[in-house]
Design a protein around this motif. Structure first.
Motif, mmCIF file in Angstrom:
data_model
loop_
_atom_site.group_PDB
_atom_site.id
_atom_site.type_symbol
_atom_site.label_atom_id
_atom_site.label_comp_id
_atom_site.label_asym_id
_atom_site.label_seq_id
_atom_site.Cartn_x
_atom_site.Cartn_y
_atom_site.Cartn_z
ATOM 1 N N ASP A 14 -15.839 -5.672 0.451
ATOM 2 C CA ASP A 14 -15.951 -6.977 0.028
ATOM 3 C C ASP A 14 -16.016 -6.908 -1.701
ATOM 4 O OD1 ASP A 14 -15.492 -8.412 2.109
ATOM 5 O OD2 ASP A 14 -17.914 -8.351 2.712
ATOM 6 N N ASP B 17 -9.374 -1.876 2.733
ATOM 7 C CA ASP B 17 -8.616 -2.712 2.081
ATOM 8 C C ASP B 17 -6.962 -2.390 2.415
ATOM 9 O OD1 ASP B 17 -9.854 -4.893 1.109
ATOM 10 O OD2 ASP B 17 -10.494 -3.759 -0.805
ATOM 11 N N VAL C 248 -3.461 -2.511 0.481
ATOM 12 C CA VAL C 248 -2.665 -2.903 -0.667
ATOM 13 C C VAL C 248 -1.336 -2.797 -0.471
ATOM 14 C CG1 VAL C 248 -2.726 -2.481 -3.203
ATOM 15 C CG2 VAL C 248 -4.666 -2.099 -1.693
ATOM 16 N N THR D 142 -6.205 -2.132 -7.043
ATOM 17 C CA THR D 142 -4.860 -2.704 -7.656
ATOM 18 C C THR D 142 -3.795 -1.849 -7.399
ATOM 19 O OG1 THR D 142 -5.267 -1.631 -9.885
ATOM 20 C CG2 THR D 142 -6.190 -4.199 -9.394
ATOM 21 N N ASN E 270 -15.065 -4.426 -3.629
ATOM 22 C CA ASN E 270 -14.184 -3.906 -4.662
ATOM 23 C C ASN E 270 -12.626 -4.597 -4.528
ATOM 24 O OD1 ASN E 270 -15.653 -1.365 -5.760
ATOM 25 N ND2 ASN E 270 -16.037 -1.383 -3.751
ATOM 26 N N THR E 271 -11.862 -4.380 -5.551
ATOM 27 C CA THR E 271 -10.491 -4.737 -5.456
ATOM 28 C C THR E 271 -9.401 -3.800 -5.791
ATOM 29 O OG1 THR E 271 -11.387 -7.132 -5.748
ATOM 30 C CG2 THR E 271 -8.936 -6.790 -6.099
#
Length: 104
Positions: A21, A84, A86, A26, A23-24
């Motif tokens: 939640d 996550d 990606v 790329t 961290n994102t």
């Protein structure tokens, strides 16, 4: 009797969000030669922004037997176990020259 006592206490404030939640990650394009195995970490552009101990792996192996742009998914697993996914692109190239590929 209305008397009062003051007692110092410590209150711990915690962030209930998971690492996923907070961290994102790329995507970053990666290019490899035919037959090479791409490194999933190389397909993430902001590795240094993610928590220490984060791991990276492809959801399914990238097919590098033929040249072309391949769609893949990197699963980013954080130290707290949250994840996550990606979507990334891996370009597979044939490093041989035209002279190497053809026999006139």
């Amino acid at each position: 009797d209305g008397s009062k006592d003051e007692v110092p206490v410590k209150v711990a404030v915690v962030d209930p969000r998971t690492d996923a939640d907070k961290n994102t990650p790329t995507a970053k394009d990666q290019t490899v030669n035919i037959g090479e195995t791409p490194d999933a970490k190389g397909s993430i552009g902001n590795v240094s922004d993610l928590p220490s101990g984060t791991t990276f792996e492809y959801k399914t192996p990238v097919d590098t037997t033929t040249a072309g742009e391949k769609d893949a998914t990197v699963v980013v697993t954080y130290p707290d176990g949250s994840k996550d996914e990606v979507p990334v692109k891996v370009t597979v190239v044939d490093p041989r020259t035209d002279a190497d590929k053809n026999t006139p």
